[in-house]
Design a protein around this motif. Structure first.
Motif, PDB file in Angstrom:
ATOM      1  N   GLN A  18     -23.875 -52.508 -39.553  1.00 36.93           N
ATOM      2  CA  GLN A  18     -24.296 -51.768 -38.369  1.00 36.93           C
ATOM      3  C   GLN A  18     -24.739 -50.351 -38.735  1.00 36.93           C
ATOM      4  OE1 GLN A  18     -22.025 -51.847 -34.787  1.00 36.93           O
ATOM      5  NE2 GLN A  18     -20.891 -53.684 -35.356  1.00 36.93           N
ATOM      6  N   PRO A  19     -25.727 -49.827 -38.008  1.00 38.69           N
ATOM      7  CA  PRO A  19     -26.077 -48.413 -38.190  1.00 38.69           C
ATOM      8  C   PRO A  19     -24.916 -47.550 -37.695  1.00 38.69           C
ATOM      9  CG  PRO A  19     -27.842 -49.615 -37.085  1.00 38.69           C
ATOM     10  CD  PRO A  19     -26.645 -50.509 -37.069  1.00 38.69           C
ATOM     11  N   LEU A  20     -24.403 -46.695 -38.565  1.00 39.31           N
ATOM     12  CA  LEU A  20     -23.263 -45.837 -38.225  1.00 39.31           C
ATOM     13  C   LEU A  20     -23.653 -44.378 -38.400  1.00 39.31           C
ATOM     14  CD1 LEU A  20     -20.422 -47.726 -40.153  1.00 39.31           C
ATOM     15  CD2 LEU A  20     -21.032 -47.972 -37.738  1.00 39.31           C
ATOM     16  N   THR A  21     -23.239 -43.561 -37.445  1.00 41.45           N
ATOM     17  CA  THR A  21     -23.455 -42.116 -37.536  1.00 41.45           C
ATOM     18  C   THR A  21     -22.102 -41.425 -37.527  1.00 41.45           C
ATOM     19  OG1 THR A  21     -25.570 -42.257 -36.359  1.00 41.45           O
ATOM     20  CG2 THR A  21     -24.530 -40.095 -36.494  1.00 41.45           C
ATOM     21  N   LEU A  22     -21.771 -40.760 -38.627  1.00 38.35           N
ATOM     22  CA  LEU A  22     -20.507 -40.031 -38.717  1.00 38.35           C
ATOM     23  C   LEU A  22     -20.673 -38.682 -38.035  1.00 38.35           C
ATOM     24  CD1 LEU A  22     -19.575 -40.694 -42.467  1.00 38.35           C
ATOM     25  CD2 LEU A  22     -19.023 -42.094 -40.446  1.00 38.35           C
ATOM     26  N   VAL A  23     -19.847 -38.428 -37.022  1.00 42.82           N
ATOM     27  CA  VAL A  23     -19.920 -37.172 -36.271  1.00 42.82           C
ATOM     28  C   VAL A  23     -18.664 -36.366 -36.585  1.00 42.82           C
ATOM     29  CG1 VAL A  23     -20.193 -36.105 -34.006  1.00 42.82           C
ATOM     30  CG2 VAL A  23     -21.184 -38.365 -34.436  1.00 42.82           C
ATOM     31  N   GLY A  24     -18.825 -35.268 -37.289  1.00 45.46           N
ATOM     32  CA  GLY A  24     -17.695 -34.425 -37.651  1.00 45.46           C
ATOM     33  C   GLY A  24     -17.656 -33.158 -36.822  1.00 45.46           C
ATOM     34  N   THR A  25     -17.082 -32.120 -37.392  1.00 48.57           N
ATOM     35  CA  THR A  25     -16.937 -30.859 -36.670  1.00 48.57           C
ATOM     36  C   THR A  25     -18.235 -30.067 -36.641  1.00 48.57           C
ATOM     37  OG1 THR A  25     -16.269 -29.665 -38.659  1.00 48.57           O
ATOM     38  CG2 THR A  25     -14.523 -30.717 -37.366  1.00 48.57           C
ATOM     39  N   GLY A  26     -19.152 -30.396 -37.550  1.00 45.63           N
ATOM     40  CA  GLY A  26     -20.384 -29.623 -37.680  1.00 45.63           C
ATOM     41  C   GLY A  26     -20.338 -28.657 -38.840  1.00 45.63           C
ATOM     42  N   VAL A  27     -19.148 -28.413 -39.375  1.00 44.41           N
ATOM     43  CA  VAL A  27     -19.012 -27.527 -40.534  1.00 44.41           C
ATOM     44  C   VAL A  27     -18.224 -28.228 -41.641  1.00 44.41           C
ATOM     45  CG1 VAL A  27     -19.274 -25.332 -39.320  1.00 44.41           C
ATOM     46  CG2 VAL A  27     -17.031 -26.430 -39.394  1.00 44.41           C
ATOM     47  N   ASP A  28     -18.376 -29.531 -41.717  1.00 42.16           N
ATOM     48  CA  ASP A  28     -17.735 -30.328 -42.761  1.00 42.16           C
ATOM     49  C   ASP A  28     -18.774 -31.177 -43.479  1.00 42.16           C
ATOM     50  OD1 ASP A  28     -18.317 -31.944 -40.613  1.00 42.16           O
ATOM     51  OD2 ASP A  28     -16.272 -32.665 -40.301  1.00 42.16           O
ATOM     52  N   LEU A  29     -19.959 -30.604 -43.654  1.00 35.97           N
ATOM     53  CA  LEU A  29     -21.085 -31.360 -44.186  1.00 35.97           C
ATOM     54  C   LEU A  29     -20.820 -31.889 -45.577  1.00 35.97           C
ATOM     55  CD1 LEU A  29     -23.969 -32.334 -43.674  1.00 35.97           C
ATOM     56  CD2 LEU A  29     -24.787 -30.195 -44.667  1.00 35.97           C
ATOM     57  N   ARG A  30     -20.251 -31.068 -46.450  1.00 38.42           N
ATOM     58  CA  ARG A  30     -19.996 -31.512 -47.824  1.00 38.42           C
ATOM     59  C   ARG A  30     -19.052 -32.712 -47.841  1.00 38.42           C
ATOM     60  NH1 ARG A  30     -22.360 -31.658 -52.466  1.00 38.42           N
ATOM     61  NH2 ARG A  30     -22.884 -29.452 -52.358  1.00 38.42           N
ATOM     62  N   ALA A  31     -17.949 -32.632 -47.103  1.00 37.64           N
ATOM     63  CA  ALA A  31     -16.981 -33.730 -47.097  1.00 37.64           C
ATOM     64  C   ALA A  31     -17.588 -35.006 -46.525  1.00 37.64           C
ATOM     65  CB  ALA A  31     -15.743 -33.324 -46.295  1.00 37.64           C
ATOM     66  N   LEU A  32     -18.342 -34.895 -45.425  1.00 36.17           N
ATOM     67  CA  LEU A  32     -18.922 -36.092 -44.815  1.00 36.17           C
ATOM     68  C   LEU A  32     -20.048 -36.667 -45.662  1.00 36.17           C
ATOM     69  CD1 LEU A  32     -18.979 -35.507 -40.956  1.00 36.17           C
ATOM     70  CD2 LEU A  32     -17.203 -36.454 -42.424  1.00 36.17           C
ATOM     71  N   THR A  33     -20.789 -35.809 -46.351  1.00 37.80           N
ATOM     72  CA  THR A  33     -21.836 -36.308 -47.242  1.00 37.80           C
ATOM     73  C   THR A  33     -21.221 -37.095 -48.389  1.00 37.80           C
ATOM     74  OG1 THR A  33     -23.292 -34.450 -46.682  1.00 37.80           O
ATOM     75  CG2 THR A  33     -23.776 -35.659 -48.701  1.00 37.80           C
ATOM     76  N   THR A  34     -20.135 -36.591 -48.941  1.00 35.81           N
ATOM     77  CA  THR A  34     -19.413 -37.320 -49.984  1.00 35.81           C
ATOM     78  C   THR A  34     -18.915 -38.661 -49.458  1.00 35.81           C
ATOM     79  OG1 THR A  34     -18.709 -35.267 -51.064  1.00 35.81           O
ATOM     80  CG2 THR A  34     -17.432 -37.245 -51.550  1.00 35.81           C
ATOM     81  N   ALA A  35     -18.381 -38.647 -48.232  1.00 37.04           N
ATOM     82  CA  ALA A  35     -17.902 -39.888 -47.621  1.00 37.04           C
ATOM     83  C   ALA A  35     -19.045 -40.869 -47.408  1.00 37.04           C
ATOM     84  CB  ALA A  35     -17.216 -39.580 -46.291  1.00 37.04           C
ATOM     85  N   CYS A  36     -20.196 -40.376 -46.978  1.00 32.74           N
ATOM     86  CA  CYS A  36     -21.362 -41.224 -46.751  1.00 32.74           C
ATOM     87  C   CYS A  36     -21.768 -41.939 -48.031  1.00 32.74           C
ATOM     88  CB  CYS A  36     -22.511 -40.380 -46.204  1.00 32.74           C
ATOM     89  SG  CYS A  36     -24.083 -41.266 -46.051  1.00 32.74           S
ATOM     90  N   LEU A  37     -21.853 -41.204 -49.136  1.00 30.25           N
ATOM     91  CA  LEU A  37     -22.248 -41.814 -50.405  1.00 30.25           C
ATOM     92  C   LEU A  37     -21.227 -42.845 -50.860  1.00 30.25           C
ATOM     93  CD1 LEU A  37     -23.601 -38.703 -52.364  1.00 30.25           C
ATOM     94  CD2 LEU A  37     -24.902 -40.452 -51.139  1.00 30.25           C
TER      95      LEU A  37
END
Length: 270
Positions: free
Chosen positions: A94-113
């Motif tokens: 499924q297409p998934l969009t991770l929505v975080g706090t807006g200032v956790d880009l590095r952590a969510l990008t790592t999680a995405c990869l």
């Protein structure tokens, strides 16, 4: 602040056996000393994880609110802790969009990869996080904590209004423009346009305007609302409470830094 003709086995059939528990505690970026720090850079592979709110809503799929301390669930999103996403194997296609706090880009990008390597090929990270997803007005107010954390991830380009040299030195990032508090609307808009022309905003970046205090910020905002600055589809972000609020937060963090400890890792059953 912006897709051979051969028999190919499906991704799940090519992968080695995975353990029953797939939860991952994604490490947070190392916090540097207080004061100026160089903005992080991102690889092409990392930026391919990003999606803006317009693209995310157009693509559909499932939005996952992965904030750890969500005050209220985001409308139209499913609340799911980030470490638990990998356990939901039924979401792989499924297409998934991770929505975080807006200032956790590095952590969510790592999680995405990491999730993509585990078979979640359609996962992306929403730029701007919860603020972008739920924004209903053009004024984007940012807390001191969001300003500090976002600066560590290279998400802000700073504009100072009436800041003294010692105040500028206390900021995590260095303002590209520092205008006098008496600046008029036309001069401010021109300075912002000139700065963006000289170095365009990255797809993950947003201008963050920092005034002296809450009163000066409200006064400037009232004037600008008559002739608002509109950098594309991204709203101009404002530091709530101005430098005074940021300085109070900074002092609080400095006092507690010596007593900071590391949280215990969460088990798969927690």
């Amino acid at each position: 602040m912006v897709v051979l003709s051969a028999t190919v086995l499906p991704a799940w059939a090519q992968e080695p056996e995975v353990p029953a528990c797939l939860r991952v505690d994604y490490p947070q970026p190392t916090v540097p000393e207080f004061g100026h720090t160089e903005a992080l850079s991102y690889s092409t592979q990392e930026t391919q994880c990003w999606v803006d709110v317009v693209e995310a809503r157009r693509a559909g799929g499932m939005a996952l609110d992965v904030r750890e301390a969500a005050v209220a669930p985001l409308p139209g999103a499913v609340a799911l802790p980030l470490p638990s996403v990998a356990d939901r194997r039924y979401l792989r296609d499924q297409p998934l969009t991770l929505v975080g706090t807006g200032v956790d880009l590095r952590a969510l990008t790592t999680a995405c990869l990491t999730l993509r390597k585990q078979g979640f090929s359609k996962v992306q990270v929403l730029l701007g996080g919860a603020r972008s997803w739920a924004r209903i007005q053009s004024v984007d107010m940012v807390t001191p904590q969001e300003a500090w954390l976002g600066a560590l991830d290279g998400q802000w380009r700073l504009i100072g209004i009436g800041l003294r040299p010692e105040q500028v030195q206390s900021l995590v990032g260095k303002p590209e423009v520092n205008l006098p508090s008496s600046v008029d609307d036309a001069a401010l808009v021109q300075a912002l346009n000139d700065a963006e022309l000289a170095r365009p905003l990255g797809s993950h970046q947003q201008w963050l305007l920092i005034t002296q205090n809450q009163a000066s910020g409200q006064s400037l905002l009232a004037r600008l609302q008559q002739a608002p600055y509109k950098p594309g589809a991204r709203a101009l972000a404002w530091l709530s409470g101005g430098w005074d609020s940021y300085n109070a937060y900074l002092q609080q963090q400095q006092q507690s830094a010596a007593h900071a400890g590391r949280p215990l890792p969460r088990s798969c059953g927690s």
